[in-house]
Design an enzyme around this catalytic site. Structure first.
Site, PDB file in Angstrom:
ATOM      1  N   HIS A   1      -0.831 -16.482  -5.731  1.00 21.21           N
ATOM      2  CA  HIS A   1      -1.917 -15.994  -6.593  1.00 21.21           C
ATOM      3  C   HIS A   1      -1.405 -15.488  -7.934  1.00 21.21           C
ATOM      4  O   HIS A   1      -2.079 -14.726  -8.614  1.00 21.21           O
ATOM      5  CB  HIS A   1      -2.713 -14.902  -5.868  1.00 21.21           C
TER       6      HIS A   1
ATOM      7  N   ILE B   1       0.490 -10.005  -6.378  1.00 18.41           N
ATOM      8  CA  ILE B   1       0.637 -10.307  -7.793  1.00 18.41           C
ATOM      9  C   ILE B   1       1.415  -9.199  -8.488  1.00 18.41           C
ATOM     10  O   ILE B   1       1.447  -9.110  -9.706  1.00 18.41           O
ATOM     11  CB  ILE B   1      -0.769 -10.450  -8.427  1.00 18.41           C
TER      12      ILE B   1
ATOM     13  N   THR C   1       0.835  -1.215   0.000  1.00 22.13           N
ATOM     14  CA  THR C   1       0.000   0.000   0.000  1.00 22.13           C
ATOM     15  C   THR C   1       0.865   1.259   0.000  1.00 22.13           C
ATOM     16  O   THR C   1       0.500   2.254  -0.619  1.00 22.13           O
ATOM     17  CB  THR C   1      -0.999   0.027   1.178  1.00 22.13           C
TER      18      THR C   1
HETATM   19  P1  NAD Z   1      -6.173  -7.723   2.231  1.00 23.63           P
HETATM   20  O1  NAD Z   1      -6.514  -6.487   1.476  1.00 23.63           O
HETATM   21  O2  NAD Z   1      -7.246  -8.677   2.568  1.00 23.63           O
HETATM   22  O3  NAD Z   1      -5.460  -7.336   3.594  1.00 23.63           O
HETATM   23  C1  NAD Z   1      -4.445  -6.376   3.638  1.00 23.63           C
HETATM   24  C2  NAD Z   1      -4.226  -6.042   5.099  1.00 23.63           C
HETATM   25  O4  NAD Z   1      -3.110  -5.168   5.193  1.00 23.63           O
HETATM   26  C3  NAD Z   1      -5.423  -5.328   5.739  1.00 23.63           C
HETATM   27  O5  NAD Z   1      -5.801  -6.016   6.916  1.00 23.63           O
HETATM   28  C4  NAD Z   1      -4.873  -3.913   6.044  1.00 23.63           C
HETATM   29  O6  NAD Z   1      -5.361  -3.415   7.265  1.00 23.63           O
HETATM   30  C5  NAD Z   1      -3.385  -4.154   6.128  1.00 23.63           C
HETATM   31  N1  NAD Z   1      -2.543  -3.013   5.735  1.00 23.63           N
HETATM   32  C6  NAD Z   1      -2.650  -2.252   4.616  1.00 23.63           C
HETATM   33  N2  NAD Z   1      -1.639  -1.355   4.553  1.00 23.63           N
HETATM   34  C7  NAD Z   1      -0.899  -1.529   5.684  1.00 23.63           C
HETATM   35  C8  NAD Z   1       0.260  -0.905   6.204  1.00 23.63           C
HETATM   36  N3  NAD Z   1       0.890   0.086   5.551  1.00 23.63           N
HETATM   37  N4  NAD Z   1       0.738  -1.334   7.404  1.00 23.63           N
HETATM   38  C9  NAD Z   1       0.114  -2.342   8.080  1.00 23.63           C
HETATM   39  N5  NAD Z   1      -0.973  -2.978   7.629  1.00 23.63           N
HETATM   40  C10 NAD Z   1      -1.486  -2.576   6.442  1.00 23.63           C
HETATM   41  O7  NAD Z   1      -4.994  -8.395   1.444  1.00 23.63           O
HETATM   42  P2  NAD Z   1      -4.589  -9.909   1.325  1.00 23.63           P
HETATM   43  O8  NAD Z   1      -4.737 -10.593   2.631  1.00 23.63           O
HETATM   44  O9  NAD Z   1      -3.295  -9.902   0.645  1.00 23.63           O
HETATM   45  O10 NAD Z   1      -5.687 -10.514   0.337  1.00 23.63           O
HETATM   46  C11 NAD Z   1      -6.076  -9.820  -0.819  1.00 23.63           C
HETATM   47  C12 NAD Z   1      -5.896 -10.620  -2.116  1.00 23.63           C
HETATM   48  O11 NAD Z   1      -6.028  -9.734  -3.230  1.00 23.63           O
HETATM   49  C13 NAD Z   1      -4.510 -11.180  -2.220  1.00 23.63           C
HETATM   50  O12 NAD Z   1      -4.604 -12.545  -2.114  1.00 23.63           O
HETATM   51  C14 NAD Z   1      -3.962 -10.761  -3.582  1.00 23.63           C
HETATM   52  O13 NAD Z   1      -4.073 -11.849  -4.470  1.00 23.63           O
HETATM   53  C15 NAD Z   1      -4.888  -9.703  -4.099  1.00 23.63           C
HETATM   54  N6  NAD Z   1      -4.311  -8.330  -4.086  1.00 23.63           N
HETATM   55  C16 NAD Z   1      -2.993  -8.129  -4.420  1.00 23.63           C
HETATM   56  C17 NAD Z   1      -2.449  -6.834  -4.418  1.00 23.63           C
HETATM   57  C18 NAD Z   1      -0.992  -6.638  -4.780  1.00 23.63           C
HETATM   58  O14 NAD Z   1      -0.435  -7.481  -5.467  1.00 23.63           O
HETATM   59  N7  NAD Z   1      -0.341  -5.558  -4.309  1.00 23.63           N
HETATM   60  C19 NAD Z   1      -3.258  -5.746  -4.068  1.00 23.63           C
HETATM   61  C20 NAD Z   1      -4.611  -5.985  -3.739  1.00 23.63           C
HETATM   62  C21 NAD Z   1      -5.116  -7.287  -3.766  1.00 23.63           C
END
Ligand code: NAD
Ligand code: ZN
Length: 254
Positions: A126, A108, A33
């Protein structure tokens, strides 16, 4: 235990890492993020506005494939230039120090590879959205190649010129089979680690969420770094509800 403040969290985490031989980071969208890529479940992200396209809809409809690629190129315009953040760089440092042989990721976005961890040591549960594959012959296509044909055809997703199969980003969609090799390797690593670090995952997406549980059952210690509570906080040895970049950045300097 929940770390009461950031300095304590960093100290406890460092102690856990230093007293471990094999550290296994397991990352989710939260580590990316700070790089400008929204996570799945935080409010306001693109993911809350657009429900993901399930695999069966992708393969059964040209218009769904067109829509999937339209969204993919819109994402490219928004986050295509994202660079690794502090969390990615800290994990790459742990890898170089020989502490973390590999990283398991649900992401991803290719940012672990971009941070310098060799692709062979990044286990993607994924898949990867930075390139595409033919669903039939498995031939790899780069995104600019797909985009050129997509644009020329007025927004129609191209098929594989070799076998006419459908071309899809190399990601695992809902309803698509999990990648066998990645799942097997993730399981083996989870069984052999002595510290499992769950970083930036809500731990609600299965079967990926099974790995922290498996690690704990196998006798590893479990640390969870996530700014929100997760269902596994009760069984964790250390819970850090703080910003991932702020927690991991100090690990780069020993
Ligand atoms: P999720 O969105 O379910 O959970 C992310 C978690 O990270 C949340 O609980 C949030 O509170 C926490 N978070 C966000 N920024 C943070 C920070 N700076 N510090 C601390 N905590 C923080 O994500 P997930 O569990 O990875 O599942 C989502 C699915 O969607 C994944 O399996 C993936 O395949 C896909 N996805 C991937 C991406 C990517 O590749 N960057 C982005 C979005 C979704
Ligand atoms: Zn093909």
């Amino acid at each position: 235990m929940i770390a009461p403040d950031l300095p304590t969290a960093v100290d406890r985490l460092r102690d856990l890492i230093e007293s471990s031989d094999v550290v296994l980071p397991f990352t989710g969208a939260g580590i990316s993020t700070e790089c400008g890529i929204p996570d799945f479940r935080s409010p306001g992200g693109i993911w809350t506005k657009m429900a993901p396209i399930p695999f069966d809809e992708f393969v059964s409809s040209q218009s769904m494939r067109d829509e999937a690629w339209r969204r993919r190129f819109a994402m490219q315009d928004q986050f295509g230039d994202a660079r690794p953040g502090r969390g990615h760089r800290a994990l790459a440092a742990l890898h170089r120090q020989g502490k973390a042989p590999a990283v398991i990721t649900q992401n991803i976005d290719n940012l672990h590879q971009d941070s310098g961890i060799p692709a062979a040591n990044v286990i993607e549960l994924h898949g990867n959205t930075t390139y595409a594959l033919c669903l039939d012959c498995n031939k790899r296509y780069e995104l600019p190649w797909v985009r050129e044909r997509f644009d020329k055809a007025g927004g129609r997703a191209p098929d594989c010129p070799h076998c006419s199969g459908f071309i899809k980003t190399a990601t695992i969609s809902f309803g698509q089979a999990m990648p066998e090799d990645a799942m097997r390797r993730a399981g083996e690593l989870t069984e052999s680690c002595d510290l499992f670090l769950a970083i930036g995952s809500s731990l609600v997406v299965w079967p990926a969420a099974g790995f922290p549980l498996m690690a704990k059952r196998r006798g590893a210690r479990l640390a969870i770094i996530n700014r929100e509570a997760t269902d596994f906080d009760d069984i964790a040895d250390l819970v850090i509800r703080d910003d991932i970049g702020a927690v991991l950045e100090p690990l780069m300097t020993r």
